[in-house]
Design a protein around this motif. Structure first.
Motif, short mmCIF file in Angstrom:
data_model
loop_
_atom_site.label_atom_id
_atom_site.label_comp_id
_atom_site.label_asym_id
_atom_site.label_seq_id
_atom_site.Cartn_x
_atom_site.Cartn_y
_atom_site.Cartn_z
N PRO A 119 -0.18 0.26 9.09
CA PRO A 119 -0.18 1.72 9.01
C PRO A 119 1.22 2.32 8.84
CG PRO A 119 -1.74 1.00 10.67
CD PRO A 119 -1.00 -0.23 10.22
N ALA A 120 2.24 1.68 9.37
CA ALA A 120 3.61 2.20 9.27
C ALA A 120 4.13 2.24 7.84
CB ALA A 120 4.56 1.36 10.13
N ALA A 121 3.54 1.43 6.94
CA ALA A 121 4.02 1.35 5.56
C ALA A 121 3.06 1.99 4.56
CB ALA A 121 4.26 -0.11 5.19
N GLN A 122 1.93 2.46 5.02
CA GLN A 122 0.92 2.98 4.10
C GLN A 122 1.23 4.40 3.65
OE1 GLN A 122 -2.79 2.48 6.21
NE2 GLN A 122 -2.68 0.25 6.12
N GLY A 123 0.72 4.73 2.46
CA GLY A 123 0.83 6.10 1.97
C GLY A 123 2.19 6.48 1.42
N LYS A 124 3.02 5.48 1.13
CA LYS A 124 4.39 5.77 0.67
C LYS A 124 4.67 5.18 -0.71
CE LYS A 124 6.17 6.03 5.33
NZ LYS A 124 5.66 5.39 6.49
N GLY A 125 3.68 4.54 -1.33
CA GLY A 125 3.87 3.94 -2.64
C GLY A 125 4.28 2.48 -2.62
N ALA A 126 4.35 1.88 -1.44
CA ALA A 126 4.77 0.49 -1.34
C ALA A 126 3.75 -0.47 -1.92
CB ALA A 126 5.07 0.14 0.12
N ILE A 148 -8.03 -12.79 -7.38
CA ILE A 148 -8.02 -12.19 -6.04
C ILE A 148 -9.47 -11.89 -5.66
CG2 ILE A 148 -7.77 -9.81 -6.93
CD1 ILE A 148 -5.93 -9.24 -4.52
N HIS A 149 -9.73 -11.80 -4.37
CA HIS A 149 -11.04 -11.29 -3.97
C HIS A 149 -10.86 -10.28 -2.85
CE1 HIS A 149 -10.67 -14.71 -1.09
NE2 HIS A 149 -11.33 -13.89 -0.27
N THR A 150 -11.78 -9.35 -2.79
CA THR A 150 -11.79 -8.35 -1.74
C THR A 150 -13.23 -8.19 -1.30
OG1 THR A 150 -11.10 -6.10 -1.13
CG2 THR A 150 -12.01 -6.40 -3.35
N CYS A 151 -13.43 -7.59 -0.15
CA CYS A 151 -14.80 -7.47 0.36
C CYS A 151 -15.01 -6.11 1.01
CB CYS A 151 -15.11 -8.60 1.34
SG CYS A 151 -14.35 -8.42 2.96
N THR A 152 -16.25 -5.88 1.39
CA THR A 152 -16.60 -4.59 1.97
C THR A 152 -16.05 -4.39 3.38
OG1 THR A 152 -18.77 -5.56 2.49
CG2 THR A 152 -18.64 -4.16 0.54
N PHE A 153 -15.39 -5.38 3.96
CA PHE A 153 -14.67 -5.17 5.21
C PHE A 153 -13.28 -4.60 4.96
CE2 PHE A 153 -17.20 -8.89 7.12
CZ PHE A 153 -18.24 -8.05 7.46
N ASP A 154 -12.74 -4.81 3.73
CA ASP A 154 -11.41 -4.33 3.41
C ASP A 154 -11.39 -2.81 3.29
OD1 ASP A 154 -9.87 -6.64 3.35
OD2 ASP A 154 -10.36 -7.09 1.28
N SER A 155 -10.19 -2.27 3.16
CA SER A 155 -10.04 -0.84 2.93
C SER A 155 -10.86 -0.43 1.70
CB SER A 155 -8.57 -0.51 2.70
OG SER A 155 -8.44 0.80 2.17
N PRO A 156 -11.52 0.72 1.74
CA PRO A 156 -12.29 1.16 0.57
C PRO A 156 -11.43 1.45 -0.64
CG PRO A 156 -12.27 2.86 2.29
CD PRO A 156 -11.68 1.62 2.89
N VAL A 157 -10.12 1.57 -0.46
CA VAL A 157 -9.25 1.80 -1.62
C VAL A 157 -8.84 0.49 -2.29
CG1 VAL A 157 -8.38 3.93 -0.58
CG2 VAL A 157 -7.04 1.83 -0.36
N ALA A 158 -9.11 -0.66 -1.67
CA ALA A 158 -8.62 -1.94 -2.19
C ALA A 158 -9.21 -2.27 -3.56
CB ALA A 158 -8.90 -3.07 -1.20
N PHE A 161 -8.04 -0.04 -6.36
CA PHE A 161 -6.60 -0.28 -6.55
C PHE A 161 -6.37 -1.52 -7.41
CE2 PHE A 161 -2.80 -2.54 -4.85
CZ PHE A 161 -1.82 -1.66 -5.27
N TYR A 162 -7.11 -2.61 -7.14
CA TYR A 162 -6.96 -3.83 -7.93
C TYR A 162 -7.40 -3.61 -9.38
CZ TYR A 162 -6.27 -6.08 -3.42
OH TYR A 162 -5.81 -6.43 -2.18
N ILE A 163 -8.48 -2.86 -9.57
CA ILE A 163 -8.94 -2.58 -10.94
C ILE A 163 -7.92 -1.73 -11.69
CG2 ILE A 163 -10.73 -1.38 -12.28
CD1 ILE A 163 -12.73 -2.36 -10.08
#
Length: 198
Positions: A119-126, A148-158, A161-163
């Protein structure tokens, strides 16, 4: 093969839909710079305790990351020491607050194994800078694809974002596992958005 319809998940287990994505060549994209005050550092053969702490803070407490936490110290050490596994820490004031991990061990492709921020690094463009670094480093080697793979437990933005970053979805699976909160892999209060059903 699952038939259409609802399928029960036993108490004490959790289920996620996993989406697998890949890219065959790096997409054209403008350079994304890390925000001021952040730096990306490659960490060779990191200490397993350091890695577990970062892994837990990046994904275990909020998004139910647990796979690496279930490895023994010897198993994890072997992965982290492998020359074909590259690990980078995003640092703020000298403290690791993000993880980028590339796995070249199959010799023909690269898995973007883990990418995430505390959370300390999120929302800043990193995140944009992190994934562009991962793509560039992956295709600096003679690979056929980056996946890569992602799942429904991950952040909904993941997944979006990958696409947006140039990955294409190629297949989907359902994963059912024992709830990692019940065996102490992650804290009982982790990922509160996923109800605990005993």
């Amino acid at each position: 093969m699952l038939e259409p319809g609802f399928h029960p998940v036993a108490p004490g287990r959790i289920a996620a839909i996993v989406t697998h994505l890949e890219m065959r060549a790096p997409p054209p994209s403008p350079d994304a710079k890390l925000p001021e005050g952040m730096m990306l550092r490659q960490v060779e053969a990191p200490d397993p305790d350091w890695y577990r702490d970062l892994f837990l803070r990046v994904g275990g407490l909020t998004w139910m990351w647990f796979s690496r936490l279930r490895l023994s110290r010897a198993e994890l050490s072997a992965v982290l020491a492998d020359r074909d596994v590259e690990i980078f820490a995003l640092e703020i004031d000298g403290r690791a607050e993000g993880l980028l991990e590339l796995d070249f061990r199959d010799g023909r492709s690269c898995e973007l194994a883990f990418l995430g921020l505390t959370p300390a690094a999120q929302g800043k463009g990193a995140g944009r800078a992190l994934i562009q670094t991962g793509i560039a480093r992956a295709f600096a080697r003679p690979i056929e694809r980056l996946h890569i793979h992602t799942c429904t437990f991950d952040s909904p933005v993941a997944l979006p974002f990958y696409i947006r970053s140039g990955f294409v979805a190629v297949r989907r699976e359902v994963e059912v596992v024992d709830d990692p909160r019940l065996d102490g892999t992650i804290p009982m209060d982790a990922a509160p958005q996923i109800p605990l059903i005993r």
